[in-house]
Write an enzyme that holds these catalytic residues in place. Structure first.
Site, PDB file in Angstrom:
ATOM      1  N   ALA A   1     -58.276  33.149  15.938  1.00 26.92           N
ATOM      2  CA  ALA A   1     -58.854  31.813  15.790  1.00 26.92           C
ATOM      3  C   ALA A   1     -58.408  30.907  16.935  1.00 26.92           C
ATOM      4  CB  ALA A   1     -58.452  31.216  14.435  1.00 26.92           C
TER       5      ALA A   1
ATOM      6  N   MET B   1     -38.690  41.570  -0.937  1.00 23.74           N
ATOM      7  CA  MET B   1     -38.182  40.695   0.098  1.00 23.74           C
ATOM      8  C   MET B   1     -37.895  39.292  -0.442  1.00 23.74           C
ATOM      9  SD  MET B   1     -39.683  41.795   3.746  1.00 23.74           S
ATOM     10  CE  MET B   1     -39.118  43.364   4.450  1.00 23.74           C
TER      11      MET B   1
ATOM     12  N   GLU C   1     -40.147  42.411 -17.094  1.00 22.48           N
ATOM     13  CA  GLU C   1     -39.269  41.971 -18.173  1.00 22.48           C
ATOM     14  C   GLU C   1     -38.220  40.974 -17.676  1.00 22.48           C
ATOM     15  OE1 GLU C   1     -40.791  44.887 -18.192  1.00 22.48           O
ATOM     16  OE2 GLU C   1     -41.812  44.349 -20.052  1.00 22.48           O
TER      17      GLU C   1
ATOM     18  N   ARG D   1     -34.623  53.179 -20.372  1.00 22.90           N
ATOM     19  CA  ARG D   1     -34.764  53.387 -18.946  1.00 22.90           C
ATOM     20  C   ARG D   1     -35.321  52.102 -18.331  1.00 22.90           C
ATOM     21  NH1 ARG D   1     -38.548  57.963 -16.271  1.00 22.90           N
ATOM     22  NH2 ARG D   1     -36.871  59.361 -16.859  1.00 22.90           N
TER      23      ARG D   1
ATOM     24  N   GLU E   1     -34.124  40.548  -2.565  1.00 22.99           N
ATOM     25  CA  GLU E   1     -33.011  41.114  -1.793  1.00 22.99           C
ATOM     26  C   GLU E   1     -31.884  40.118  -1.558  1.00 22.99           C
ATOM     27  OE1 GLU E   1     -34.342  42.131   2.201  1.00 22.99           O
ATOM     28  OE2 GLU E   1     -35.413  40.231   2.401  1.00 22.99           O
TER      29      GLU E   1
ATOM     30  N   LYS F   1     -40.957  46.746 -26.981  1.00 24.39           N
ATOM     31  CA  LYS F   1     -41.394  47.095 -25.631  1.00 24.39           C
ATOM     32  C   LYS F   1     -40.726  48.373 -25.150  1.00 24.39           C
ATOM     33  CE  LYS F   1     -42.961  43.002 -23.318  1.00 24.39           C
ATOM     34  NZ  LYS F   1     -43.075  42.432 -21.982  1.00 24.39           N
ATOM     35  N   ILE F   2     -41.480  49.243 -24.517  1.00 29.84           N
ATOM     36  CA  ILE F   2     -40.837  50.425 -23.963  1.00 29.84           C
ATOM     37  C   ILE F   2     -40.792  50.392 -22.436  1.00 29.84           C
ATOM     38  CG2 ILE F   2     -41.151  51.999 -25.902  1.00 29.84           C
ATOM     39  CD1 ILE F   2     -43.692  52.971 -24.536  1.00 29.84           C
TER      40      ILE F   2
ATOM     41  N   ASP G   1     -42.074  35.234   3.238  1.00 32.43           N
ATOM     42  CA  ASP G   1     -41.105  34.726   2.259  1.00 32.43           C
ATOM     43  C   ASP G   1     -41.545  33.446   1.556  1.00 32.43           C
ATOM     44  OD1 ASP G   1     -39.406  36.808   2.699  1.00 32.43           O
ATOM     45  OD2 ASP G   1     -37.972  35.712   3.913  1.00 32.43           O
TER      46      ASP G   1
ATOM     47  N   GLY H   1     -39.954  37.759  12.145  1.00 36.91           N
ATOM     48  CA  GLY H   1     -40.523  38.823  11.310  1.00 36.91           C
ATOM     49  C   GLY H   1     -42.028  38.673  11.244  1.00 36.91           C
TER      50      GLY H   1
END
Lengths: 319, 319, 319, 319
Positions: free
Chosen positions: B22, B170, B188, B163, B223, B214-215, B128, B11
């Site tokens: 370099a 990743m 959160e 909501r 993943e 908190k809203i 990663d 990847g």
């Protein structure tokens, strides 16, 4: 006009704060008091009001979202609810209302004036660019740049034959975001609600691009046309491509507004106050040929904005 | 050492081009010829080679992706394939090989030296951050900033009670990207492979945050731990929240590399050539405490990099 | 029309590459050959030509600058030089010329057609937005966003009473960039060529803002009106403010073009070819009210574009 | 420890807000009250204090600048002034002080503990990266990325022989920003305070680069070494180059902090509180080899941080 109110309603869009700032400051400069209504029509019914001064809107122009917050308010479809809202506005001595939002929000505003005789001016704010009679709505330009930036990053990543990147973008009924972002990033294909998806043709197009030597393959999909997963399944099934999926989601509603959106929002905000001051209402501020003009709300709302198909043809011609 | 080769494999990650630059320029300055191998081990087997001069790598440092392209090459697990590769390298007079990539790619390099006696130096390149013995791999810092920028945009958008925004990032086996991006955006909650998901606890945490006033509610999901859709279903089911999903996908691999990644890549590229020149091989260039040091490839590859749990605790403490 | 040429000339602007791409690809799709002329009129005289295919312009749309490079060519003011240029074009079988650039470049094009009967189409490309009859030139939108981003960073930094930040931006004869960037960042004052500077008034305005409680003080200066150093000296002298200076310089010409500039450039590029194909020449592609229309070159060049003073008033009203 | 105070002092740096947030939230989670002191030592003397709760620091991590503001306070060099400060802290029951800032600010803190027995912990916050014993200070990484982004835009713009772009960046006594940004953008030359400028050598280097075929010419100058104008005059005089100047100024102090700066600031903020809680003071939180460790303030302040000359050599080798 001594006192007006301003609200943002429906899905938020970058630049709404710049519009609020312009409304407040231009009104204050004209000796008109401004009440900020929080959370759209829901906040209007709850009398969730805040007095706004010149300084209340300092430093907000560059912020995404809306300091007044927004909400959907399904009960506003009922006439009695709107009558209630009108009473509340009258109780607070509010003589005019500026509503910043999309089609649903402008509908509410239209009925408030038709039935309840509240003078209203609408300002088109939605990233979908699906409001008729205005070349652009507030937020579209910022959203486009967010999408373009994301797709550009995809183009960096290791290309290989027989792999396609599917990017799902906003646009329930309009393919504007998908069409323009596809065009200006050189995407290999777009899938939009205005044109029924033909997966066979899509697969063939991609195979043809590959024969021409292209190793990138990016398909931009408007959420209203198909889900990225559906498109991916078809491509995997029909032409044996591996697919990688990106769903941008609500990041398309965020971000500091572009210069264009800040300017458009500032001009529309000032103009909306000027209209109310001069007794012009039941209109939306519209951008037409570089000028801000008033368009009657009922005309705006009975017309569906159609996508300029030239954009779609350009994508096919140039990519 | 008269002639070496360089490849990128697996990847891709932002900064790989800076490392290639370099390697090439430092080698040329030391009178060592450089062959660029296209498409990783697959291109090695196909003799997809390109001679690289000082000027071949002009203007590439700032580009995402890799100009040498990359690929996976499953057949490289076979010893006969690697023997074939060694013959090809010998035929071209290549005396040393620099491999820029993740764990799988470094494995291939290790076997090339163990079995085929090709001197190799590995450079850790993967978003990663799952390679042991190096504080950072090339690409991690850029990826983090891409994720942070995206989550920040989500925080702009209209918040409302009940909501939640779920962002899938990743990290198949490592929660580093999710943990750090969650920490530095004040998310959160995070869901990472290192800690089994407890959906009940997750739901309760969100409800508790809401009680605290908190809203916003943002959950960052690696993943490798769960799909955003699974997390969404659980939150909808357990606490009745509406959810909105963002899947960043491969945009996390793109973008112009940050200053940090360019510097790290430049230092590692120079050091890798220096090692070969001095007869040091079978090592990976590792960042340890600000210094680039050699770590034996077999040690790197038998050790699993563990996530610093302090990062996870910080998120819980500060958000 | 079998063969045309395209060049970029004068100061470069982001989006020029998108215009080149559109010219080449639309022409190729219409079986018209395209010659790219390097380094503007200077390269024309040197026959520094390159044949352009569909694939020659892959991956260039997102790049700042111009792949054809650009230059100034003072000797092109001489008629004999232009006659020479016409001969060269004829020798290569070039039947039409597309020139992307600012006023000086369009002048050259105009004379080429008037005197030498070479069919020309101009495309306005300049960050200054000083070309008449077109709402926007290619590059303006990107430049504005670069400036806005820079000023926004200034607003972050520690504000204190009695300190002013002076930002010098491009605009030799036009204050457009200064006026719009000042407006959409809430700058405290702008200094532009269209309005003679009154340092006493400027000082008083800043003192008044301070009395109103503002602690930020940003003054945006167009290079054509004054140098940042001159403005700084006056402020230090008159009102005793410390000043800090930023001169953005040529970073305003760079950067990946915005969605707006890419779209504008794509549309203008396609339209320019279409004009030549249909026998329309001696025109510039102009953006008027959202449409691309042809405007005669002599009209464009005898008209000075004036700044919309409404923008300046808005800044004063809203900041 | 029941109550502590936190302040930012001196030139601001991106990430200071993330440090404030971490201090406040970690302290609150440990039942320690936090007082925010506005405007650094000046605000301390004015008792410009604000009580800080968990929610006071919501949404600040991503903001440039410092919500507590900052200032210079020349009178703090006097011992009597510091005695006064200590009395004020005692009066408010403040048992420990966290100072976020550069060398001058840490000096003040050191004397407060030496003379006045106020337990202090310093957090290095300055874009110059000139504080000894810590690999990085808060703000350096963001500043670097801002500078890199600006220089990258310069590289887009039309290159031509015999023109040089001079970019002046911050760094009064340290060339770190100039050296690293020059290295990672491939600048042709850097001018830094650590190495006396030799204009003849500089001119020769540029001429040599040109002979090698380079058409870009970018020189990055640290403000402490020379002004961009001086460098420009020398280049124009000696080698006849036209020059274009960019002075980035205070935009280098702004911008939303990078992931790195947010993480560093969060870790240092938490650690500073932890030190006070455990009775560790008279120290600065330092980043050494990826870990946060305490270093005695007097050691930090008697040591000058030296620039890693390897960075300078790399620039020469690779560009």
């Amino acid at each position: 006009m001594k006192k007006i109110a301003v609200m943002t309603s429906g899905g938020d869009a970058p630049g709404m704060n710049a519009a609020i700032r312009a409304v407040v400051r231009y009104a204050v400069n004209n000796d008109i008091k401004v009440v900020g209504i929080k959370r759209g029509y829901a906040g209007l019914l709850d009398e969730d009001f805040v007095e706004m001064e010149f300084a209340s809107v300092g430093g907000i122009m560059e912020k995404g979202g809306t300091i007044l917050r927004s909400s959907r308010c399904p009960e506003f479809v009922r006439k009695e609810t709107r009558a209630e809202a009108a009473k509340i506005l009258a109780k607070h001595g509010i003589e005019g209302l500026i509503v910043i939002g999309g089609e649903g929000s402008l509908h509410g505003a239209m009925f408030l004036e038709e039935e309840q005789k509240i003078p209203v001016v609408g300002i088109p704010g939605t990233i979908d660019n699906d409001i008729a009679f205005t070349d652009m709505s507030i937020g579209v330009d910022t959203c486009l740049n967010t999408v373009v930036d994301a797709i550009q990053k995809l183009k960096d990543t290791a290309s290989s034959h027989e792999r396609a990147f599917i990017v799902e973008v906003m646009g329930r009924s309009s393919g504007y975001i998908a069409a323009v972002s596809g065009l200006v990033t050189g995407a290999e294909a777009i899938v939009i609600p205005e044109i029924p998806v033909n997966y066979e043709a899509l697969g063939n197009k991609i195979l043809k691009e590959r024969e021409r030597g292209k190793i990138n393959c990016i398909v931009v999909v408007a959420e209203g046309a198909a889900s990225a997963y559906t498109v991916a399944r078809h491509l995997e099934h029909r032409i044996g491509y591996e697919t990688r999926i990106t769903i941008l989601g609500h990041i398309q509603r965020g971000g500091s507004p572009t210069a264009f959106d800040r300017l458009l929002a500032s001009r529309m905000g000032v103009t909306a106050v000027e209209y109310l001051k001069r007794g012009i209402s039941y209109v939306m501020t519209a951008l037409q040929g570089g000028k801000i003009v008033p368009v009657k709300l009922d005309e705006v709302l009975k017309q569906k904005k159609t996508l300029n198909m030239e954009l779609v043809e350009l994508t096919a011609l140039l990519s």
